[in-house]
Design a protein around this motif. Structure first.
Motif, PDB file in Angstrom:
ATOM      1  N   ASN A 216      34.570  25.755  -6.310  1.00 37.09           N
ATOM      2  CA  ASN A 216      34.244  26.749  -5.294  1.00 37.09           C
ATOM      3  C   ASN A 216      33.593  27.937  -5.996  1.00 37.09           C
ATOM      4  O   ASN A 216      34.239  28.645  -6.767  1.00 37.09           O
ATOM      5  N   PRO A 217      32.284  28.180  -5.764  1.00 37.56           N
ATOM      6  CA  PRO A 217      31.594  29.259  -6.484  1.00 37.56           C
ATOM      7  C   PRO A 217      32.128  30.649  -6.128  1.00 37.56           C
ATOM      8  O   PRO A 217      32.836  30.840  -5.144  1.00 37.56           O
ATOM      9  N   ALA A 218      31.750  31.618  -6.944  1.00 32.98           N
ATOM     10  CA  ALA A 218      32.234  32.991  -6.762  1.00 32.98           C
ATOM     11  C   ALA A 218      31.713  33.620  -5.484  1.00 32.98           C
ATOM     12  O   ALA A 218      32.328  34.543  -4.940  1.00 32.98           O
ATOM     13  N   THR A 219      30.594  33.141  -4.985  1.00 33.70           N
ATOM     14  CA  THR A 219      30.005  33.737  -3.778  1.00 33.70           C
ATOM     15  C   THR A 219      30.610  33.203  -2.496  1.00 33.70           C
ATOM     16  O   THR A 219      30.221  33.637  -1.402  1.00 33.70           O
ATOM     17  N   SER A 220      31.523  32.263  -2.560  1.00 30.18           N
ATOM     18  CA  SER A 220      32.102  31.642  -1.365  1.00 30.18           C
ATOM     19  C   SER A 220      33.459  32.248  -1.038  1.00 30.18           C
ATOM     20  O   SER A 220      34.033  33.010  -1.831  1.00 30.18           O
ATOM     21  N   SER A 221      33.961  31.869   0.125  1.00 31.77           N
ATOM     22  CA  SER A 221      35.294  32.298   0.550  1.00 31.77           C
ATOM     23  C   SER A 221      36.306  31.207   0.218  1.00 31.77           C
ATOM     24  O   SER A 221      35.952  30.139  -0.292  1.00 31.77           O
ATOM     25  N   ASP A 222      37.568  31.470   0.526  1.00 29.78           N
ATOM     26  CA  ASP A 222      38.611  30.481   0.259  1.00 29.78           C
ATOM     27  C   ASP A 222      38.339  29.194   1.054  1.00 29.78           C
ATOM     28  O   ASP A 222      37.955  29.248   2.229  1.00 29.78           O
ATOM     29  N   ALA A 223      38.568  28.062   0.399  1.00 27.70           N
ATOM     30  CA  ALA A 223      38.398  26.751   1.044  1.00 27.70           C
ATOM     31  C   ALA A 223      39.771  26.163   1.311  1.00 27.70           C
ATOM     32  O   ALA A 223      40.559  25.952   0.381  1.00 27.70           O
ATOM     33  N   SER A 224      40.070  25.877   2.561  1.00 28.75           N
ATOM     34  CA  SER A 224      41.382  25.330   2.938  1.00 28.75           C
ATOM     35  C   SER A 224      41.370  23.820   3.051  1.00 28.75           C
ATOM     36  O   SER A 224      42.428  23.198   3.140  1.00 28.75           O
ATOM     37  N   HIS A 225      40.188  23.207   3.066  1.00 25.58           N
ATOM     38  CA  HIS A 225      40.124  21.750   3.161  1.00 25.58           C
ATOM     39  C   HIS A 225      38.852  21.254   2.477  1.00 25.58           C
ATOM     40  O   HIS A 225      37.897  22.005   2.296  1.00 25.58           O
ATOM     41  N   ILE A 226      38.879  19.983   2.119  1.00 23.40           N
ATOM     42  CA  ILE A 226      37.740  19.311   1.511  1.00 23.40           C
ATOM     43  C   ILE A 226      37.395  18.106   2.377  1.00 23.40           C
ATOM     44  O   ILE A 226      38.291  17.376   2.828  1.00 23.40           O
ATOM     45  N   LEU A 227      36.111  17.899   2.617  1.00 24.23           N
ATOM     46  CA  LEU A 227      35.659  16.790   3.449  1.00 24.23           C
ATOM     47  C   LEU A 227      35.286  15.595   2.584  1.00 24.23           C
ATOM     48  O   LEU A 227      34.660  15.734   1.536  1.00 24.23           O
ATOM     49  N   ILE A 228      35.710  14.410   3.028  1.00 25.41           N
ATOM     50  CA  ILE A 228      35.263  13.160   2.430  1.00 25.41           C
ATOM     51  C   ILE A 228      34.582  12.338   3.518  1.00 25.41           C
ATOM     52  O   ILE A 228      34.880  12.493   4.706  1.00 25.41           O
ATOM     53  N   THR A 229      33.685  11.475   3.115  1.00 27.30           N
ATOM     54  CA  THR A 229      32.788  10.815   4.060  1.00 27.30           C
ATOM     55  C   THR A 229      32.847   9.303   3.894  1.00 27.30           C
ATOM     56  O   THR A 229      32.951   8.799   2.769  1.00 27.30           O
TER      57      THR A 229
END
Length: 480
Positions: free
Chosen positions: A64-77
């Motif tokens: 998660n780069p420094a310019t992003s916000s907190d990520a609560s989930h990750i998507l898989i496809t």
């Protein structure tokens, strides 16, 4: 000079079309965007093709780069074909370092999106136990199972021929994120690989085919590949399994399992020769199977195995306090496209499976899934027949199932027994996990059947006494 009427109409019509196209482009659903800035630093995909069921192990290093916000989930496809044959998907997150590293299970749920996704992809969301903060990197381990994903080719084979199958996938990872580096491994059961798609760089070493390493792939990229290889493992498919579990508070649990089994591999053509099959089993009918192994609960008793004709004696039971294994043979070996039906039954001690909860209820701790190893169950139905008088049943299963209640009747039942019915499609060995059925039961109902038997015996004796003391003969009338 003013344009003529037809020219004006044409210009007006063109402007209207352009406006309509702009409106359509503005209002049409766009592909769902993942959380801003997420990148897959590295992805390793290992596909196990050594058996009749495809097992995939996916390792994702997510940043998660420094310019992003907190990520609560990750998507898989998954592709549409994978989503259709997806039996189970699990995910864990690596936490800690080196010897203190642990893998925390994470919930995985399908994402219901109305918007169109490129390549018809199906998205699943992995909820993180703790948000992935900016500048942080984490590792996800994803495991999923695909059924009915191996296509026999040729579709029909003779008794002495080997079974060849197709497997279709993508050389690169289908992902909603930009993937900086990735590699895919496919492992086949033998060195006999007839052909495989080459997407450079591609390499093969014995039974393993490697695709990659690929650098900096855009989201939703798909590169189809096809692998044609030998797979003589028997494709045992249980088209329907109905398991009936009858719980009696008098100390026993009776289980009855009814199977409809078929060989789901390449169909058999020609005439079956039993002499050739018995003399050259390693060559003749290499993809067939004549025996099955079932892992039953420990300390089972009164085990039987029969079909429509009657009992089958070709079985062997090994049981102890830790496990029970039943190895049995159908009446005839199964080739591709052949079917058979049979029934397995056994009893279990009640104290091993019935317990009391803190809220005063009772619960039965049972096992879901199919006891047969390396099989796929297309339709599984489990019926838990509770003792008569049970109330407020509740089944707790760690995955989604269809549930409903019905009433069953047995010997000496008055109002019938409450039965919890669970149904699930596309069941594999990873579904063989414990589940619980909670219910309320008043011990007074245990006296119902004995009292009915005592009452019946008493009524019988009263009827006998009355019969012996009543004169039913026809006497002659007395005349004065």
């Amino acid at each position: 000079m003013a344009p003529s009427l037809p020219t004006s109409i044409l210009l007006l019509f063109a402007v209207a079309i352009a406006f309509a196209l702009n409106v359509t482009a503005a209002t049409s659903p766009s592909p769902p965007a993942p959380e801003d800035g997420i990148r897959v630093v590295s992805a390793e995909k290992r596909i196990d093709l050594t058996g009749p069921i495809v097992k995939v192990f996916l390792t994702l290093k997510v940043h998660n780069p420094a310019t992003s916000s907190d990520a609560s989930h990750i998507l898989i496809t998954f592709t549409p074909a994978e989503a259709q044959h997806l039996a189970i998907v699990k995910a864990t997150r690596a936490e800690g370092k080196r010897k203190k590293k642990v893998y925390v299970p994470l919930p995985v749920q399908p994402v219901d999106l109305a918007a169109d996704v490129p390549n018809g992809a199906r998205l699943y969301s992995v909820s993180l136990s703790a948000p992935l903060r900016p500048t942080e990197t984490t590792t996800l381990e994803v495991f999923y199972v695909l059924t009915h994903s191996l296509e026999p080719f040729p579709a029909e084979i003779a008794q002495s021929e080997s079974q060849l199958v197709y497997y279709r996938d993508s050389a690169v990872l289908l992902s909603p994120y930009r993937v900086l580096e990735q590699v895919t491994y496919l492992k086949t059961p033998s060195n006999r690989v007839e052909s495989f798609t080459r997407v450079d760089p591609t390499a093969r070493s014995g039974p393993e085919v490697k695709y990659g390493t690929y650098k900096d792939q855009l989201p939703y990229v798909y590169m189809p590949i096809l692998v044609h290889y030998e797979n003589n493992h028997p494709f045992a498919v249980v088209e329907e399994l109905v398991r009936k579990v009858e719980i009696s508070h008098w100390g026993n649990v009776q289980v009855t399992e009814q199977y409809k089994l078929k060989h789901g591999g390449a169909r058999h053509k020609g005439v079956f020769s039993r002499l050739e099959y018995q003399s050259r089993q390693s060559i003749s009918g290499a993809s067939s199977f004549k025996n099955l192994l079932a892992r039953l609960p420990p300390r089972v008793h009164s085990v039987y195995y029969r079909d429509e004709i009657g009992n089958i004696s070709s079985s062997n039971l090994r049981s102890d306090s830790h496990k029970s294994e039943l190895e049995f043979e159908p009446r005839y070996p199964l080739f591709g496209g052949w079917h058979c039906t049979f029934t397995i039954g056994y009893g279990m001690a009640l104290q091993d499976f019935l317990f009391g909860s803190e809220d005063g209820r009772r619960f039965a701790n049972l096992t879901f899934g199919c006891p047969l190893l390396n099989t796929v169950v297309d339709n599984l139905t489990i019926k838990i027949v509770l003792p008569e008088g049970s109330k407020s049943p509740q089944a707790v299963v760690p995955f989604l199932t269809e549930q409903h209640l019905e009433t069953s009747y047995s010997y000496l039942d008055v109002v019938g027994r409450t039965t919890v019915v669970l149904k699930k499609k596309n069941v594999v060995g990873e579904h063989n996990v414990p589940f619980q059925v909670y219910y309320e039961f008043n011990p007074i109902f245990m006296l119902a059947e004995p009292l009915m038997l005592i009452s019946a015996v008493l009524l019988f004796f009263v009827a006998c006494i009355a019969y012996l003391h009543v004169d039913l003969s026809i006497g002659k009338s007395q005349t004065s």
